[in-house]
Design an enzyme around this catalytic site. Structure first.
Site, short mmCIF file in Angstrom:
data_model
loop_
_atom_site.label_atom_id
_atom_site.label_comp_id
_atom_site.label_asym_id
_atom_site.label_seq_id
_atom_site.Cartn_x
_atom_site.Cartn_y
_atom_site.Cartn_z
CG ASP A 1 35.85 35.03 40.87
OD1 ASP A 1 36.45 33.94 40.84
OD2 ASP A 1 35.32 35.48 41.90
C1 NOJ Z 1 36.00 32.00 43.00
C2 NOJ Z 1 36.29 33.03 44.04
O1 NOJ Z 1 35.31 34.04 44.01
C3 NOJ Z 1 37.67 33.67 43.89
O2 NOJ Z 1 37.90 34.50 44.98
C4 NOJ Z 1 38.72 32.60 43.76
O3 NOJ Z 1 40.00 33.20 43.66
C5 NOJ Z 1 38.42 31.73 42.57
N1 NOJ Z 1 37.11 31.12 42.74
C6 NOJ Z 1 39.47 30.64 42.36
O4 NOJ Z 1 39.37 29.70 43.35
#
Ligand code: NOJ
Length: 726
Positions: A253
């Site tokens: 993430d």
């Molecule tokens: C953080 C989020 O938790 C995730 O789900 C997402 O894909 C990424 N940011 C990118 O935006």
């Protein structure tokens, strides 16, 4: 594929290999440093670029200027559409309609691929049993069986028949794993889950996505049982690759690798990189500064082997090869402009929205609205004429003017001569702003003064007084659900409850349309408001869909993908709990409130009536490993053609572990004409009768007796049984 990837790997320097493991955010224009990094072949992927001309430009730099001509991978949060916005994922799960879900993500993939996006950070397959957690909006709700089916349907929709299918993109099952169980429903907070919960509840949707061929997995932010998920080798290596044979790649993430230091887990960024890498994170998603910058030095110092490095890079190269990016790295910008927001996707979105809405209450058949008696309609509420909120969170590149508000939809669909009077009534907003608002610019509407607040409130009540019927659109603004949008309360934000009560006190019939992704406090409304339709965030065509539903041009058939608590104090509450001590007191475990939900999992009304009968289980006894067939008749005794979702629940009477009081193990959404009876079949197989037991620390299938129930929600009462013998 393997040979092509290996041929490339043989020519790559450690810096180029680590480049393929690196992904950066790009919100606006690239700076010179980024372009030069791409030209050096030291950046493998970008996220958040959605402009096809910029994608082409950057791809030219990668393909033409880098030594080995390896194209970039462009990823994006294509959560529920790109330009054409579909109902939010929790809504689509509420359709219990796998075909609709697959079609929606197929349409989303088509738009994304047209602009040059190759990879979606979706589906989110986290089980969510705590509606305070804002990201409940992105998943399929509380149930692992429904969640697994929805996960696979989404993967099929995004990816098509194989990775690289035309007009499709690679999917990512996220967030591996347990993110939905954040303590207190507070986003990012740590998670403590037993192995039995992990195996039986939280892992199955990921397993289902892997079995459906998902190309990537995203590691979660939080600590799981004390070990951050992004540094958890047991999860990323032993379970994902070892047990499940996952052959794609793991992406962290955003900033999660750097965060391993923040967690108090890694000593510094270099350690963080090593811990994530050796745990099994292939690609780091970094904000601006990557921890993986430290990997070439670690390699040169002998801390990682070339086999380890190649094994991490290989699936990323293979993905680029499969996608055909070496042959066709660029997109046709003119074609992209034609595809974005095309009628075909809008029609899919409309259909999905109609099929997702859940009718929670409909006293005296107030719905569908009869045009003749309802010439004068008051439309009230802070969400009634919002073109932004109707599309929900995780929406960045749509065109707001393209979406249809509820008021606009009603005007389009209502019989000629219908008068509409609109009044917003109240304003609602977050107490603490969302970081998305900071990045993408939030709502600039001025906040009403106290005098204005009173005036608008009174005006709304006045508008109701002069109407034949009132449609109130209440709930949460889109930035109250999603990432970093947890809530300590389930009450209607602001003065909405007060407004609802004041409007109802006029004596006019009220239809409450709810727009939100979490179950809000409806104890009062569920006794005093005759019609309640949960519309979720229905997307671009949401206003038309809601109007079609209110006027009976579409018949609601959505079913709740979670139990709807009476009060936030009941959270977590879900139907599939164990029986435990004194089940006769199950309904009165609190002295001050029922301990049943307000609406059970699987619940949803229709404009017609259905009866279930003739339950038939084809074997009284089966042997371990064998399956059986359950059949039931579904009859439509009303006057309109409508869909019903037949649901099968099982309960194991005794065994190695105590098992839930009942668990969903099958469902079918069927269309039944008035007077017609349809026979629905469920196949119960070994997998449905197997679970992970904490007693043996293994998967078991017990020889025992099972109860089963079939019906229209998790309180289904049509009962049968069978025995499993050795
Ligand atoms: C953080 C989020 O938790 C995730 O789900 C997402 O894909 C990424 N940011 C990118 O935006």
């Amino acid at each position: 594929m393997r040979q092509r990837a290996d041929a490339l790997l043989q020519q790559m320097t450690p810096e180029e290999k680590v480049g393929q493991l690196s992904q950066l955010f790009l919100f606006t224009k690239p700076d010179a440093a980024m372009e030069s990094r791409i030209a050096k072949g030291q950046l493998g992927a970008l996220l958040f670029v959605t402009d096809p001309s910029l994608i082409n430009h950057l791809q030219h730099v990668a393909v033409e200027q880098s030594r080995l001509h390896i194209p970039l991978l462009f990823g994006f949060d294509v959560i529920h559409g790109l330009r054409t916005i579909f109902p939010v994922p929790i809504a689509m799960a509420a359709s219990w309609d796998l075909d609709t879900i697959e079609r929606a993500q197929t349409a989303a993939a088509k738009e994304a691929r047209a602009v040059g996006i190759h990879w979606a950070f979706a589906p989110m397959v986290d089980i969510a049993r705590d509606p305070r957690w804002g990201r409940i909006v992105e998943g399929a709700g509380a149930d692992p069986y429904l969640g697994s089916a929805v996960a696979a349907a989404q993967v099929r929709g995004f990816q098509g028949a194989y990775i690289g299918a035309p007009d499709h993109i690679v999917a990512t099952a996220k967030h591996f794993v347990g993110y939905g169980a954040a303590e207190g429903g507070r986003d990012y907070d740590s998670v403590d889950l037993s192995d039995a919960q992990l195996r039986n509840v939280y892992l199955p949707p990921f397993k289902s996505a892997v079995d459906a061929g998902v190309g990537s997995i995203m590691s979660a932010y939080m600590d799981l049982n004390g070990v951050p998920a992004t540094g958890n080798r047991w999860l990323l290596h032993d379970v994902l690759r070892g047990e499940w044979n996952f052959g794609g790649f793991v992406v962290s993430d955003a900033n999660a690798v750097n965060d391993l230091e923040t967690h108090g887990f890694a000593a510094d960024k270099a350690d963080a990189a090593m811990r994530a890498f050796t745990a099994g994170v292939n690609m780091e998603m970094a904000l601006t500064k990557d921890a993986y910058d430290n990997l070439p030095a670690a390699y040169k110092a002998g801390k990682i082997t070339s086999e380890q490095l190649d094994a991490a890079v290989r699936p990323i190269l293979e993905t680029k090869i499969r996608l055909g990016l070496f042959e066709n790295p660029y997109v046709d910008e003119a074609r992209a402009a034609q595809i974005l927001g095309a009628t075909e996707q809008k029609n899919e979105s409309l259909r999905a929205a109609e099929r997702s809405a859940v009718l929670l209450r409909n006293e005296h058949a107030l719905l569908p609205l009869q045009g003749a008696n309802n010439r004068n309609i008051a439309v009230i509420g802070p969400l009634a004429d919002s073109k932004r909120d109707i599309t929900g969170p995780w929406v960045f590149v749509n065109k707001e003017q393209e979406s249809v508000s509820v008021l606009e939809g009603l005007k389009q669909v209502a019989p000629q001569g219908t008068q509409f009077n609109y009044s917003q009534g109240v304003q609602i907003s977050r107490k603490f702003p969302s970081f998305f608002d900071a990045i993408f610019g939030g709502d600039k509407t001025p906040v009403w003064t106290e005098a204005e607040q009173k005036q608008e409130f009174d005006k709304a009540v006045q508008t109701a007084r002069s109407a034949d019927v009132v449609v109130m659109v209440l709930g949460e603004r889109q930035n109250m659900d999603g990432e970093a949008a947890s809530s300590s309360s389930l009450e209607l934000p602001g003065r909405q409850q007060e407004l609802l009560e004041a409007v109802a006190a006029t004596g006019k019939p009220v239809v409450l349309v709810l727009m939100s992704a979490r179950p809000l406090e409806l104890r009062w409304a569920s006794k005093n408001i005759p019609a309640i339709l949960d519309a979720w965030y229905p997307g671009t065509e949401g206003g038309v869909a809601i109007a079609n539903l209110l006027y009976g041009k579409a018949v609601p058939a959505g079913k709740l993908p979670y139990d709807w608590p009476r009060d936030v104090g009941q959270v977590p509450i879900f139907y599939s709990h164990d029986i435990t001590h004194q089940p006769e007191h199950q309904g009165t475990r609190y002295w001050n409130e029922e301990s049943t939900p307000l609406f059970p999992f699987g619940y949803g009304l229709s404009y017609t009536n259905f009866q279930f009968s003739n339950l038939h289980v084809n074997h009284e006894q089966i042997h371990r490993g064998e399956g059986l067939d359950v059949a039931v008749d579904v009859r439509n005794s009303g006057t309109v053609t409508a869909d019903e979702v037949a649901q099968l629940y099982l309960h194991q009477q005794s065994g190695t572990s105590s098992r839930p009081i009942r668990e969903l193990k099958g469902f079918h959404r069927v269309t039944v004409a008035p007077g017609e009876t349809k026979t629905v079949h469920f196949n119960v197989d070994k997998a449905d009768l197997t679970y992970w037991s904490a007693a043996t620390r293994s998967w078991v299938q017990d020889d025992t007796r099972f109860d089963l129930w079939v019906g229209d929600d998790s309180n289904a009462s049509l009962h049968g049984s069978f025995t499993v013998a050795p």
